[in-house]
Design a protein around this motif. Structure first.
Motif, PDB file in Angstrom:
ATOM      1  N   THR B  12       6.027   8.590   0.046  1.00  0.00           N
ATOM      2  CA  THR B  12       7.266   8.630  -0.716  1.00  0.00           C
ATOM      3  C   THR B  12       8.508   8.631   0.171  1.00  0.00           C
ATOM      4  OG1 THR B  12       7.163  11.013  -0.803  1.00  0.00           O
ATOM      5  CG2 THR B  12       6.312   9.837  -2.706  1.00  0.00           C
ATOM      6  N   ILE B  13       8.342   8.843   1.478  1.00  0.00           N
ATOM      7  CA  ILE B  13       9.519   8.800   2.346  1.00  0.00           C
ATOM      8  C   ILE B  13       9.588   7.478   3.099  1.00  0.00           C
ATOM      9  CG2 ILE B  13      10.625   9.819   4.368  1.00  0.00           C
ATOM     10  CD1 ILE B  13       9.899  12.526   3.328  1.00  0.00           C
ATOM     11  N   GLN B  15       7.689   4.753   2.507  1.00  0.00           N
ATOM     12  CA  GLN B  15       7.302   3.627   1.646  1.00  0.00           C
ATOM     13  C   GLN B  15       6.190   2.797   2.266  1.00  0.00           C
ATOM     14  OE1 GLN B  15       8.996   3.131  -1.470  1.00  0.00           O
ATOM     15  NE2 GLN B  15       9.908   5.061  -0.965  1.00  0.00           N
ATOM     16  N   ASP B  27       2.977  15.171   4.049  1.00  0.00           N
ATOM     17  CA  ASP B  27       3.473  13.907   3.497  1.00  0.00           C
ATOM     18  C   ASP B  27       2.928  13.763   2.079  1.00  0.00           C
ATOM     19  OD1 ASP B  27       4.640  13.375   5.864  1.00  0.00           O
ATOM     20  OD2 ASP B  27       2.991  12.142   6.620  1.00  0.00           O
ATOM     21  N   TYR B  30       2.701   8.430  -3.633  1.00  0.00           N
ATOM     22  CA  TYR B  30       3.052   8.395  -5.050  1.00  0.00           C
ATOM     23  C   TYR B  30       1.899   8.905  -5.912  1.00  0.00           C
ATOM     24  CZ  TYR B  30       7.452   6.281  -3.994  1.00  0.00           C
ATOM     25  OH  TYR B  30       8.726   6.094  -3.515  1.00  0.00           O
ATOM     26  N   TRP B  33       2.137  12.605  -5.941  1.00  0.00           N
ATOM     27  CA  TRP B  33       3.278  12.979  -6.758  1.00  0.00           C
ATOM     28  C   TRP B  33       2.918  12.851  -8.238  1.00  0.00           C
ATOM     29  CZ3 TRP B  33       8.645  10.099  -6.442  1.00  0.00           C
ATOM     30  CH2 TRP B  33       9.568  10.797  -7.231  1.00  0.00           C
ATOM     31  N   GLN B 200      11.466   7.788 -11.833  1.00  0.00           N
ATOM     32  CA  GLN B 200      11.872   7.847 -10.449  1.00  0.00           C
ATOM     33  C   GLN B 200      11.047   6.886  -9.596  1.00  0.00           C
ATOM     34  OE1 GLN B 200      14.551   9.297  -9.439  1.00  0.00           O
ATOM     35  NE2 GLN B 200      14.145   8.437  -7.434  1.00  0.00           N
ATOM     36  N   GLN B 202       9.397   4.226 -10.430  1.00  0.00           N
ATOM     37  CA  GLN B 202       9.637   2.800 -10.671  1.00  0.00           C
ATOM     38  C   GLN B 202      10.926   2.351  -9.997  1.00  0.00           C
ATOM     39  OE1 GLN B 202      11.236   0.355 -12.862  1.00  0.00           O
ATOM     40  NE2 GLN B 202      13.042   1.645 -13.021  1.00  0.00           N
ATOM     41  N   GLU B 203      11.905   3.237  -9.933  1.00  0.00           N
ATOM     42  CA  GLU B 203      13.159   2.897  -9.262  1.00  0.00           C
ATOM     43  C   GLU B 203      12.927   2.735  -7.753  1.00  0.00           C
ATOM     44  OE1 GLU B 203      16.150   2.394 -10.574  1.00  0.00           O
ATOM     45  OE2 GLU B 203      17.209   2.211  -8.664  1.00  0.00           O
ATOM     46  N   GLU B 204      12.089   3.620  -7.198  1.00  0.00           N
ATOM     47  CA  GLU B 204      11.908   3.601  -5.748  1.00  0.00           C
ATOM     48  C   GLU B 204      10.992   2.473  -5.289  1.00  0.00           C
ATOM     49  OE1 GLU B 204      10.679   7.447  -4.375  1.00  0.00           O
ATOM     50  OE2 GLU B 204      12.312   8.445  -5.423  1.00  0.00           O
ATOM     51  N   THR B 205       9.992   2.157  -6.093  1.00  0.00           N
ATOM     52  CA  THR B 205       8.995   1.195  -5.637  1.00  0.00           C
ATOM     53  C   THR B 205       9.197  -0.179  -6.247  1.00  0.00           C
ATOM     54  OG1 THR B 205       7.547   1.738  -7.470  1.00  0.00           O
ATOM     55  CG2 THR B 205       7.260   3.015  -5.464  1.00  0.00           C
ATOM     56  N   ALA B 206      10.025  -0.266  -7.283  1.00  0.00           N
ATOM     57  CA  ALA B 206      10.226  -1.521  -8.007  1.00  0.00           C
ATOM     58  C   ALA B 206       8.923  -2.032  -8.620  1.00  0.00           C
ATOM     59  CB  ALA B 206      10.846  -2.588  -7.099  1.00  0.00           C
TER      60      ALA B 206
END
Lengths: 300, 250
Positions: B12-13, B15, B27, B30, B33, B200, B202-206
């Motif tokens: 998550t940091i 990617q 660490d 996703y 999480w 969240q 979906q925003e970070e990973t597209a």
């Protein structure tokens, strides 16, 4: 940046039924005499006034681009179809050809470059810290042990996470469901600081009951290049868009737009955002580029 | 369209896709999480359900008491208050409005407030079911209790409630599953549950489609497990010959 599961479901449908697109947007615009323009309904750079009217810095910049394209194609008449998009559906809609060009508040990053192309960066967003003016917080170092709020579904959450790890800070993190909600948490004391895009912080403060009670403080936590999003692998269309942006930078019309939307009173409430052009945005205009976020460095 | 399920193995940091889909040494991926978000969803749901069952049974029972009009009215008022206001609005009232009236509540975690919001909202619905369950029983059952010399409490405890609860298991099953689905409003008060994770991540990973599909599957799975447990209870508690013998299919 409203998020809805519904939209995701629609996007699935939209993506599933998409058929192979000929990757020649200019030809498509020329033959149909219309272009579909993806816009945002409520974001710092583009929003709606209701009744199908879309305004904002990036919306108007995109309209200028489309006018230039109309000129280039020699079309006497070109219809602009406005298509509101959200954070969830913007990429699928651009990919499947529903939207020809999206100018909202989309960050250009390497993950997204796999799915879409980006025009020249027209705005560089800085992630900043907003606090109550009397809180005594002046920068990241004061955030230890505090409660920070940021908005669900934004990249600021990642910024926060990275800073937490890099600086060895310990803070409590809460997330608002949208910016208004996050700001309410700052206002009511549920959070000590609101970490978000500078333009959004400035807009929320300017609209609040007592703008003088809030301050944007401290260092820039990260920078994000914002650019119009286009379909991948359509070099001719991208060049047309980039040329128009370069033209708007050169003849000062982009600077004029910036002044209009950030320094002057804007509708619907005629309140000034009051966010002067940042050094990072100015640098992007001085040397137009489509570099993703990962290649940007924080200003020292 | 193309799938990319590896998104769940990303850190998550950074990617980056790690060797294992579970993070090591602090660490998180996703997947980690999402599982933690699922844990929050389940915790919110189970605690809300506990509150809803206790309060709902109590209020529902009180609403059927003979010769106690004020207690009945109070119970009715409770039900109408909580079921006439949308759940999301109730959550906001608990989180933003009540603490500004009682400042001591300001430091109470969003998690606890949302558990109360969902719990009370559902308690009104369960109270309604308990009431109708008790009133569905033939009047003779109450009289039978009185005839053998039971007090009102004993009549409820040994005669009415055991039958009423068996009758209302099917609607109670739906209600229990609803609690799991309603728990998704907890994201609105900063509980890091599945819906918030989905927005969240979906925003970070597209990779919104994959993320939402996985989250949907977890919701379906959670609600279905509840359904199976309730069906099991229904089968085990059935009184032969008393309640429709088929059952269990809902």
């Amino acid at each position: 940046m409203k998020k809805h599961l519904m939209v995701a479901a629609i996007s699935i449908l939209a993506a599933g039924t998409a058929f192979a697109q000929a990757n020649d947007t200019l030809a498509k615009i020329k033959s149909s005499g219309a272009v579909t323009f993806g816009v945002r309904e409520s974001s710092g750079l583009g929003y709606t006034l209701g009744n199908g009217k879309y305004v904002g810095f990036h919306t108007e910049m995109g309209e200028n681009v489309l006018k230039d394209i109309q000129k280039q194609l020699g079309l006497a008449k070109m219809e602009i179809k406005y298509q509101p998009v959200t954070s969830q559906n913007r990429i699928p809609l651009v990919q499947n050809g529903t939207v020809d060009i999206e100018c909202g508040s989309t960050t250009n990053n390497t993950a997204r470059q796999k799915d879409a192309a980006f025009a020249y960066t027209t705005y560089v967003e800085e992630i900043r810290i907003a606090v109550k003016a009397n809180s005594g917080i002046t920068g990241i170092k004061d955030l230890n042990g505090k409660t920070l709020v940021t908005t669900t579904g934004t990249t600021s959450v990642q910024t926060l996470r990275k800073n937490k790890k890099a600086d060895g800070l310990s803070f409590k993190e809460v997330m608002g469901k949208d910016h208004a909600d996050s700001f309410l948490m700052l206002e009511t004391g549920r959070a000590d600081a609101f970490i978000m895009d500078g333009s959004i912080l400035a807009a929320n403060i300017s609209k609040s009951k007592a703008p003088a009670e809030y301050k944007i403080v401290g260092e820039v936590l990260s920078v994000e290049p914002i650019a119009c999003m286009l379909r991948k692998d359509d070099a001719a269309f991208k060049k047309a868009v980039d040329d128009s942006i370069a033209r708007q930078i050169k003849d000062g019309s982009l600077a004029k737009l910036y002044d209009k939307w950030f320094m002057q009173p804007i509708p619907p409430n005629n309140v000034k955002i009051g966010l002067p052009l940042s050094a990072a945005t100015k640098a992007a205009w001085d040397a137009p580029n489509d570099k993703p976020m990962e290649e940007y460095k924080l200003p020292e | 369209m193309s799938w990319d399920w590896q998104v769940f193995c990303q850190d998550t940091i950074t990617q980056e896709v790690g060797q294992s889909c579970f993070g090591k040494n602090g660490d998180t991926t996703y997947l980690d999480w999402m599982l933690s978000a699922w844990g929050w969803t389940v915790s919110v749901s189970l605690l809300s359900l506990l509150i809803a069952l206790i309060l709902g049974s109590l209020i529902g029972t009180l609403r059927t008491l003979p010769d106690r009009p004020w207690i009945v009215r109070l119970g009715n008022a409770w039900v109408e208050l909580f079921r006439n206001i949308p759940l999301l609005v109730q959550v906001f009232v608990w989180y933003h409005v009540i603490p500004s009236i009682f400042p001591a509540l300001k430091r109470v975690d969003g998690f606890i407030l949302v558990v109360f919001a969902i719990g009370l909202f559902t308690s009104a619905r369960i109270a309604e079911q308990v009431r109708s369950g008790i009133q569905a029983l033939p009047r003779g059952q109450r009289y039978a209790g009185m005839a053998v010399g039971f007090t009102t409490f004993q009549t409820y405890r040994y005669v009415l409630l055991p039958m009423a609860f068996r009758i209302i298991i099917p609607p109670l099953t739906s209600e229990t599953m609803n609690v799991f689905k309603n728990s998704s409003v907890a994201f609105a008060v900063s509980v890091a549950e599945l819906t918030m994770f989905a927005m969240q991540a979906q925003e970070e990973t597209a990779r919104g489609v994959e993320v939402y599909l996985a989250v949907t599957a977890l919701y379906v799975f959670s609600a279905f497990v509840v359904n199976r447990i309730m069906t099991f209870i229904e089968k085990r508690s059935r009184v032969p010959g008393m309640i429709a013998a088929s059952g269990g299919g809902h």
